[in-house]
Design an enzyme around this catalytic site. Structure first.
Site, short mmCIF file in Angstrom:
data_model
loop_
_atom_site.label_atom_id
_atom_site.label_comp_id
_atom_site.label_asym_id
_atom_site.label_seq_id
_atom_site.Cartn_x
_atom_site.Cartn_y
_atom_site.Cartn_z
N GLU A 27 1.00 -1.26 0.09
CA GLU A 27 0.03 0.01 -0.14
C GLU A 27 0.86 1.13 -0.06
O GLU A 27 0.40 2.45 0.17
CB GLU A 27 -0.80 0.03 1.46
CG GLU A 27 -1.89 -1.03 1.41
CD GLU A 27 -2.63 -0.89 2.67
OE1 GLU A 27 -2.67 0.13 3.32
OE2 GLU A 27 -3.55 -1.80 2.91
N GLY A 28 2.17 1.20 -0.07
CA GLY A 28 3.00 2.28 0.04
C GLY A 28 3.22 2.75 1.54
O GLY A 28 3.88 3.79 1.89
#
Lengths: 318, 318
Positions: free
Chosen positions: A286-287
């Site tokens: 998801e970063g």
């Protein structure tokens, strides 16, 4: 890169009210940011996090602990503000965008044929490129895609060689049988596409996925726009590896935000020559790890740009 | 500690939209914060950083790369907003206070007699205690005091034993002669005060310094006020060690913000049973490493409190 901004930042750093080198890695980090943002005395006001989402043919082979519909469900969760990356982005003042790439049309199972057509690949690269806000002053590429540690491992194995099991990990949490399945899927993919493994973009097309290609496109776009990048975990780093395999200097505008708990990530970062800023056992994607490192980079840049010099503060030098 | 808040946070964490454990150390960190702040779904809105400054008799022995007047000069720099800690505090929305402890009256050179009288010690402990804002929701103790890695090393050697050279480092950057000087000063101090080394508060009085005592007082006060603490580097950890030596549970409301480049810090953290959140080669003091870790903790707490559950988001569990 702007060498004069980097040089000016280096000279300024040497005059700041601290013992030489006492801010450790923060000093190099701030100078790197100055050089790649082209500002001798930079600020970070507008970080951008983009989550690219894609679905994978290989997910049907049982390589993930979660069913493929979770990709779309998590996209809704990102849009509603409920995921980890929403909270981390907000914590550090980053705007967050979500780009879903044809979730109803998964890539082809790469053991059967190329994951993407050339047209799919180009479209995903372009989507990634266009997702970067040219006004951003820092970029983090994140991803969501059930099953995507398998294509990431396949890309790493294809471009870097070594034993397949060294590149395959438990992802979101598969058991021993799932792990063995991932290895055999990656091995089958490498065998199926043996004749194209010398070419990084062909590897991306044959073994990758839309969100992985989009991440590669976005990292390249950030370079073109003069936007420094914080890399996230294993999948983001596999996307970056494709650029690195084409040109080892292609990632000089990037730093490794963190080292993931996915074991192969440390090995991949070593190949990329990157020292991670954080090592907190994250393995979410998801970063999240890249975005968490925004805080460290903001602190580093704030010191470089905001501190007084010995002369300004009337402090005696050593 | 509030076990019910900790338990509620643990249960909430298990329902959040992520694979179990995928946020790694952030999960334990957020639950720890919930437990010690007494909030099941906490926020961090009001962190406080306090810099305690003191001067040291041993500084005259040539144990620092900088002259003693730099302590006062840096206090002015903190007050004017020009130091690293000002920038880092601002980056993470922390208020920063500076408490100078009788800078015109350095401690006594501890090779000649006790660094502080009992009255000096009590006054410094109380100053530290009173510096903590009861309304703060997170506390970082920082310090400034030319020469103060020497008393910190002496405290560690006194309370933990081992070879003196294992506790002495280069501080702000002394050369080999300075390093040898520091070792002999610490050895002389340990010999001079051999009869009191069994008692932690006596060690603090004999070998410490006003800012070190104030840090210890502030860390204890934070506990009393229900405020979790992020420890900074070697000197802060030496202050914390005094509390730990009196009661091994006295630091349970603290986390190690970072691991300093001062070699003895890693050894000290091991004795305290603390895993550092960051390891970026800082060796500045001022609370800089502790304050930098505010970002990590804010991110962790934001995830715990802000994320949607699987049920809320309609995401399929594994």
């Amino acid at each position: 890169a702007d060498d004069s901004a980097g040089q000016a930042a280096t000279e300024r750093n040497a005059q700041l009210t601290k013992p030489p080198g006492a801010l450790g890695d923060l000093e190099d980090l701030a100078i790197w940011y100055a050089r790649w943002s082209g500002q001798a005395r930079p600020r970070i006001d507008a970080p951008q996090v983009v989550i690219f989402a894609g679905n994978h043919g290989v997910a049907a082979a049982g390589v993930s602990a979660f069913p493929p519909e979770v990709t779309q469900q998590m996209v809704y969760n990102f849009q509603a503000g409920g995921a980890a990356i929403n909270q981390i982005s907000k914590t550090f003042g980053a705007k967050m965008d979500v780009v879903a790439l044809e979730l109803d049309r998964p890539t082809q199972d790469f053991t059967q044929g190329p994951a993407m057509t050339e047209s799919d690949l180009l479209s995903a690269l372009q989507t990634g490129w266009l997702a970067v806000d040219p006004q951003a002053d820092l970029f983090v590429a994140g991803e969501m895609g059930i099953g995507n540690t398998t294509p990431a491992a396949a890309i790493a194995a294809a471009l870097l060689g070594g034993a397949v099991q060294d590149w395959v990990g438990r992802g979101t949490g598969v058991d021993d049988a799932g792990l063995a399945k991932k290895c055999s899927v990656v091995e089958a993919g490498l065998a199926r596409h043996a004749e194209v493994l010398h070419d990084p973009l062909s590897v991306l097309q044959a073994l990758g996925g839309r969100e992985i290609a989009a991440m590669a496109g976005s990292i390249a776009a950030a370079r073109a726009h003069g936007i420094p990048v914080l890399l996230d975990g294993f999948i983001c780093s596999a996307a970056a590896l494709v650029l690195h395999a084409m040109n080892p200097a292609a990632l000089d505008h990037t730093q490794a935000g963190h080292k993931s708990a996915e074991g192969a990530h440390a090995r991949l970062l070593e190949h990329l020559g990157k020292t991670p800023l954080l090592s907190l056992g994250l393995r979410l994607g998801e970063g999240s790890g890249g975005a968490l490192a925004i805080g460290v980079l903001k602190g580093a840049v704030a010191c470089l740009s905001g501190m007084a010099t010995f002369a300004e503060a009337g402090v005696s030098d050593a």
